[in-house]
Design a protein around this motif. Sequence first.
Motif, PDB file in Angstrom:
ATOM      1  N   VAL A 399       0.881  -1.426  -0.165  1.00  0.00           N
ATOM      2  CA  VAL A 399      -0.196  -0.058   0.474  1.00  0.00           C
ATOM      3  C   VAL A 399       0.851   1.105  -0.152  1.00  0.00           C
ATOM      4  CG1 VAL A 399      -1.732   1.347   1.664  1.00  0.00           C
ATOM      5  CG2 VAL A 399      -1.500  -1.366   0.650  1.00  0.00           C
ATOM      6  N   PRO A 400       0.510   2.049  -0.527  1.00  0.00           N
ATOM      7  CA  PRO A 400       1.644   3.029  -0.800  1.00  0.00           C
ATOM      8  C   PRO A 400       2.038   4.228   0.534  1.00  0.00           C
ATOM      9  CG  PRO A 400      -0.249   3.265  -2.965  1.00  0.00           C
ATOM     10  CD  PRO A 400      -0.293   1.883  -1.644  1.00  0.00           C
ATOM     11  N   PRO A 401       2.658   4.441   0.976  1.00  0.00           N
ATOM     12  CA  PRO A 401       2.471   5.050   2.047  1.00  0.00           C
ATOM     13  C   PRO A 401       2.335   6.652   2.186  1.00  0.00           C
ATOM     14  CG  PRO A 401       4.809   4.967   1.309  1.00  0.00           C
ATOM     15  CD  PRO A 401       3.910   4.814   0.107  1.00  0.00           C
ATOM     16  N   TYR A 402       1.239   7.440   1.451  1.00  0.00           N
ATOM     17  CA  TYR A 402       0.906   8.095   1.095  1.00  0.00           C
ATOM     18  C   TYR A 402      -0.645   8.283   0.746  1.00  0.00           C
ATOM     19  CZ  TYR A 402       1.702   7.807  -3.837  1.00  0.00           C
ATOM     20  OH  TYR A 402       1.850   6.466  -4.876  1.00  0.00           O
ATOM     21  N   GLY A 431      -7.302   7.534 -11.517  1.00  0.00           N
ATOM     22  CA  GLY A 431      -6.614   6.310 -10.654  1.00  0.00           C
ATOM     23  C   GLY A 431      -6.796   6.678  -9.078  1.00  0.00           C
ATOM     24  N   GLY A 432      -7.271   7.968  -8.464  1.00  0.00           N
ATOM     25  CA  GLY A 432      -6.449   8.536  -6.839  1.00  0.00           C
ATOM     26  C   GLY A 432      -5.910   9.544  -7.207  1.00  0.00           C
ATOM     27  N   PHE A 433      -5.548  10.197  -7.370  1.00  0.00           N
ATOM     28  CA  PHE A 433      -4.848  11.342  -8.265  1.00  0.00           C
ATOM     29  C   PHE A 433      -5.497  12.570  -8.016  1.00  0.00           C
ATOM     30  CE2 PHE A 433      -1.267   8.368  -8.986  1.00  0.00           C
ATOM     31  CZ  PHE A 433      -0.997   8.554  -7.858  1.00  0.00           C
ATOM     32  N   ALA A 434      -6.299  12.827  -6.987  1.00  0.00           N
ATOM     33  CA  ALA A 434      -7.804  13.726  -7.187  1.00  0.00           C
ATOM     34  C   ALA A 434      -7.013  15.394  -6.814  1.00  0.00           C
ATOM     35  CB  ALA A 434      -8.496  13.520  -5.991  1.00  0.00           C
ATOM     36  N   ALA A 435      -6.162  15.351  -6.039  1.00  0.00           N
ATOM     37  CA  ALA A 435      -5.285  16.987  -5.871  1.00  0.00           C
ATOM     38  C   ALA A 435      -4.456  17.350  -7.578  1.00  0.00           C
ATOM     39  CB  ALA A 435      -4.985  16.881  -5.140  1.00  0.00           C
ATOM     40  N   THR A 436      -5.394  16.884  -8.884  1.00  0.00           N
ATOM     41  CA  THR A 436      -4.507  17.209  -9.705  1.00  0.00           C
ATOM     42  C   THR A 436      -4.624  18.522 -10.620  1.00  0.00           C
ATOM     43  OG1 THR A 436      -4.148  14.540 -10.444  1.00  0.00           O
ATOM     44  CG2 THR A 436      -4.096  16.008 -11.797  1.00  0.00           C
ATOM     45  N   SER A 437      -3.803  19.283 -11.384  1.00  0.00           N
ATOM     46  CA  SER A 437      -4.007  20.721 -12.185  1.00  0.00           C
ATOM     47  C   SER A 437      -3.333  20.655 -13.297  1.00  0.00           C
ATOM     48  CB  SER A 437      -3.768  21.351 -11.389  1.00  0.00           C
ATOM     49  OG  SER A 437      -2.985  21.832 -11.014  1.00  0.00           O
ATOM     50  N   GLN A 438      -3.549  21.734 -13.892  1.00  0.00           N
ATOM     51  CA  GLN A 438      -3.144  21.448 -15.653  1.00  0.00           C
ATOM     52  C   GLN A 438      -2.453  23.071 -15.732  1.00  0.00           C
ATOM     53  OE1 GLN A 438      -5.576  21.509 -18.647  1.00  0.00           O
ATOM     54  NE2 GLN A 438      -7.074  20.465 -17.549  1.00  0.00           N
ATOM     55  N   PHE A 439      -1.769  22.788 -16.876  1.00  0.00           N
ATOM     56  CA  PHE A 439      -1.689  24.525 -17.500  1.00  0.00           C
ATOM     57  C   PHE A 439      -1.116  24.633 -18.814  1.00  0.00           C
ATOM     58  CE2 PHE A 439       2.351  23.439 -15.204  1.00  0.00           C
ATOM     59  CZ  PHE A 439       3.343  23.663 -15.632  1.00  0.00           C
ATOM     60  N   GLN A 440      -1.342  25.202 -20.030  1.00  0.00           N
ATOM     61  CA  GLN A 440      -0.594  24.670 -20.908  1.00  0.00           C
ATOM     62  C   GLN A 440       0.927  25.943 -20.984  1.00  0.00           C
ATOM     63  OE1 GLN A 440      -2.259  24.314 -23.381  1.00  0.00           O
ATOM     64  NE2 GLN A 440      -0.587  24.345 -25.220  1.00  0.00           N
ATOM     65  N   ALA A 441       1.865  24.901 -21.355  1.00  0.00           N
ATOM     66  CA  ALA A 441       3.447  24.904 -21.267  1.00  0.00           C
ATOM     67  C   ALA A 441       4.168  25.120 -22.622  1.00  0.00           C
ATOM     68  CB  ALA A 441       3.762  23.517 -20.780  1.00  0.00           C
ATOM     69  N   GLN A 442       5.198  24.855 -22.719  1.00  0.00           N
ATOM     70  CA  GLN A 442       6.215  25.344 -23.872  1.00  0.00           C
ATOM     71  C   GLN A 442       5.996  23.933 -24.627  1.00  0.00           C
ATOM     72  OE1 GLN A 442       7.043  28.088 -25.521  1.00  0.00           O
ATOM     73  NE2 GLN A 442       6.258  29.258 -23.934  1.00  0.00           N
ATOM     74  N   PRO A 443       5.941  23.787 -25.950  1.00  0.00           N
ATOM     75  CA  PRO A 443       6.357  22.720 -26.829  1.00  0.00           C
ATOM     76  C   PRO A 443       7.444  22.034 -26.443  1.00  0.00           C
ATOM     77  CG  PRO A 443       5.226  24.638 -28.530  1.00  0.00           C
ATOM     78  CD  PRO A 443       5.729  25.476 -26.780  1.00  0.00           C
ATOM     79  N   ALA A 459       5.877   9.939  -8.041  1.00  0.00           N
ATOM     80  CA  ALA A 459       5.967  10.197  -9.013  1.00  0.00           C
ATOM     81  C   ALA A 459       6.223   8.934 -10.182  1.00  0.00           C
ATOM     82  CB  ALA A 459       7.963  10.698  -9.105  1.00  0.00           C
ATOM     83  N   THR A 460       6.446   7.853  -9.123  1.00  0.00           N
ATOM     84  CA  THR A 460       7.316   6.650  -9.721  1.00  0.00           C
ATOM     85  C   THR A 460       5.506   6.382  -9.836  1.00  0.00           C
ATOM     86  OG1 THR A 460       8.508   6.626  -8.767  1.00  0.00           O
ATOM     87  CG2 THR A 460       7.788   4.052  -9.423  1.00  0.00           C
ATOM     88  N   ASP A 461       4.709   5.810  -8.842  1.00  0.00           N
ATOM     89  CA  ASP A 461       3.925   5.711  -9.592  1.00  0.00           C
ATOM     90  C   ASP A 461       2.599   6.299 -10.446  1.00  0.00           C
ATOM     91  OD1 ASP A 461       4.109   4.283  -7.472  1.00  0.00           O
ATOM     92  OD2 ASP A 461       2.649   5.315  -5.832  1.00  0.00           O
ATOM     93  N   LEU A 466       0.062   5.835 -15.623  1.00  0.00           N
ATOM     94  CA  LEU A 466       0.141   6.373 -17.397  1.00  0.00           C
ATOM     95  C   LEU A 466       1.317   5.760 -18.498  1.00  0.00           C
ATOM     96  CD1 LEU A 466       0.804  10.725 -16.945  1.00  0.00           C
ATOM     97  CD2 LEU A 466      -1.608   9.039 -17.329  1.00  0.00           C
ATOM     98  N   GLY A 467       2.011   4.624 -17.831  1.00  0.00           N
ATOM     99  CA  GLY A 467       2.932   4.047 -18.481  1.00  0.00           C
ATOM    100  C   GLY A 467       4.316   4.965 -18.897  1.00  0.00           C
ATOM    101  N   ILE A 468       4.290   5.648 -18.697  1.00  0.00           N
ATOM    102  CA  ILE A 468       5.755   6.039 -18.836  1.00  0.00           C
ATOM    103  C   ILE A 468       6.742   5.463 -18.424  1.00  0.00           C
ATOM    104  CG2 ILE A 468       6.807   8.627 -18.988  1.00  0.00           C
ATOM    105  CD1 ILE A 468       4.407   9.645 -18.868  1.00  0.00           C
ATOM    106  N   PRO A 469       7.976   5.391 -18.915  1.00  0.00           N
ATOM    107  CA  PRO A 469       8.823   4.552 -18.538  1.00  0.00           C
ATOM    108  C   PRO A 469       9.823   5.751 -17.480  1.00  0.00           C
ATOM    109  CG  PRO A 469       9.261   4.930 -20.914  1.00  0.00           C
ATOM    110  CD  PRO A 469       8.042   5.634 -20.529  1.00  0.00           C
ATOM    111  N   ALA A 470      10.477   4.111 -16.874  1.00  0.00           N
ATOM    112  CA  ALA A 470      11.123   4.902 -15.078  1.00  0.00           C
ATOM    113  C   ALA A 470      11.871   5.402 -15.570  1.00  0.00           C
ATOM    114  CB  ALA A 470      11.962   3.751 -14.641  1.00  0.00           C
ATOM    115  N   GLU A 471      12.936   5.641 -16.449  1.00  0.00           N
ATOM    116  CA  GLU A 471      14.346   6.063 -17.312  1.00  0.00           C
ATOM    117  C   GLU A 471      14.117   7.912 -17.618  1.00  0.00           C
ATOM    118  OE1 GLU A 471      12.910   4.074 -20.831  1.00  0.00           O
ATOM    119  OE2 GLU A 471      13.160   3.955 -18.894  1.00  0.00           O
ATOM    120  N   GLN A 472      12.380   8.545 -17.762  1.00  0.00           N
ATOM    121  CA  GLN A 472      11.761   9.232 -17.694  1.00  0.00           C
ATOM    122  C   GLN A 472      11.330  10.229 -16.390  1.00  0.00           C
ATOM    123  OE1 GLN A 472      10.248   8.000 -22.272  1.00  0.00           O
ATOM    124  NE2 GLN A 472       9.361   9.943 -21.917  1.00  0.00           N
ATOM    125  N   VAL A 473      11.778   9.259 -15.252  1.00  0.00           N
ATOM    126  CA  VAL A 473      10.737   9.905 -14.395  1.00  0.00           C
ATOM    127  C   VAL A 473      12.088  11.077 -14.079  1.00  0.00           C
ATOM    128  CG1 VAL A 473      10.275   9.803 -12.017  1.00  0.00           C
ATOM    129  CG2 VAL A 473       9.526   8.226 -13.921  1.00  0.00           C
TER     130      VAL A 473
END
Length: 528
Positions: A399-402, A431-443, A459-461, A466-473
């Motif tokens: 169980v995640p410790p958070y 997926g349970g991350f209810a405090a998520t927000s968004q903004f427009q960024a540079q391409p 970050a790992t979870d 989202l299926g993003i590889p670990a080397e991109q964390v």
Amino acid sequence: MGRGRDERDNEADLSAGPGPVSRHADGGAAGAARHLGPLRTMPLWLKILTGVVAAVLVGGIAFAGFWFFRLQGNISKAPLNAGGGSTESPANDATGRMQILILGSDTRDGKNSQYGSADDSTGYGKSDVMMLMDISEDNKRVNVISFPRDLLVDIPQCTDQKTKKVYPARSGVMINEAMGEAGIGCAVDTVNKLTGMQVDHFMMADFNAVKELSNAVGGVEVCISDAVFDPDSGLRLPAGTSSVQGEMALSYLRTRHAFADGGDLGRIKAQQGFLSSLTRKIKDEGTLSDPARMLKIADVVTQNLTVDDGLASVPALLTIGNRLKNIDIGKVAFVAVPTTPAPTDPNRLVIAEPAGAQLFSALRKNVDLTDPTAPTTTAPAPGESATPTPSPTETAAPVPPYNKAIQPVTVANGSGVPGRAQELVQALVSGGFAATSQFQAQPVAKTAVYYGPNFADVATDVAALLGIPAEQVIPLPAIQGVQVYVGSDFTTGTAFGSGAPALPSDIVNQTAGDKVCQQANPALIVRQ
């Protein structure tokens, strides 16, 4: 002396035989005999056949020339864009994937003057109908996406290509106003901005086009649940199936109150049903392979049509028609952009998210909306449990410790695709991350998950979700919490690299092969 001269003349005439004059006469006679001989011996039936063939060829060339110049002269044209330009190379009209914006103008000038006042006929008018027709590269599928006229959107800066007057960008404006100031090209630029796609051509028709086209095909069958009368548009129909043409066909497409709850979405479904029925009739009756009927329809359409420069020729229009003629009507999908009432005005609409972003993502990826790509996970075999039962030696996942619900996660949209962040925010919230927000960024080109101090596990979870590889964390001390910076390598779907976008199950209203009966607005139902 005179007689002697006469005698000499006669002698010259008598002796002319062996001379040059005689030889010329003989040669001429021989030549005439050689050239006229075959004609004298040609059978009468062959002479008649030769004359008929010549007449047919001359007549055919004259007929083709007449229709070419007539149809070409009918066509009106306007610029494709209003300053937005093109971000892609031009499509190959014959073989490439193609998007055509179809507009119905509400202008009341010319033949349409009976539907409004002089004030209604000024300017470019508004788009009474707006549909994006998307033809697949293999000519096997067509998506027709309808945009409600009450949809609030952001209109980019547009320049009237006739007057060169610049109109500033506007936010929260009804989409049907996009072409009112700077022309049709501004409507094209608005749709490009909204969908993240690239419109290749446009076709705009007016009220008269609907009447004339419905007359040319001998009426279009429509169906409604109950007898209805709309005094505003003049639409009066009995319950069940009716054939409409002329003024009644126009009333059917113009009415804003006769269907469903009297709103714009019911009107869109009725318009889509009309086009589905028209498509079936043209296909079933072999109109596309009947030259006489096609010429009649082409004449009607081109008299009431405005197109961009790239379509402003008979060969270009024939190319589009040729691509459409063999498409399976079951693969012509009619879709309405997902919407919800606007927070600022319940009588207006805004795009519903994440469904809108999912639709545009699927379109950009050229997904078959009638049969979207299946999930990459395979279904369990018969008798096999969908969830494997762990053996006694296996331990449950830790169980995640958070508390996921309170972790600060942001999505920075650097993909260059409008609405992309919302799609991923929804996936994270699910997926349970209810405090998520968004903004427009540079391409950016490459997606990454950045995290601040003490957020490595979060970050790992997030990356795993989202299926993003670990080397991109990547750790980044300046970040508070976790940030998913989405790049151009992650423009579709909610699983990195899968490319399978999620879509609402009811995204397709109907196909051209479906016969749908529209629900009448209870407020306008009449007794038959």
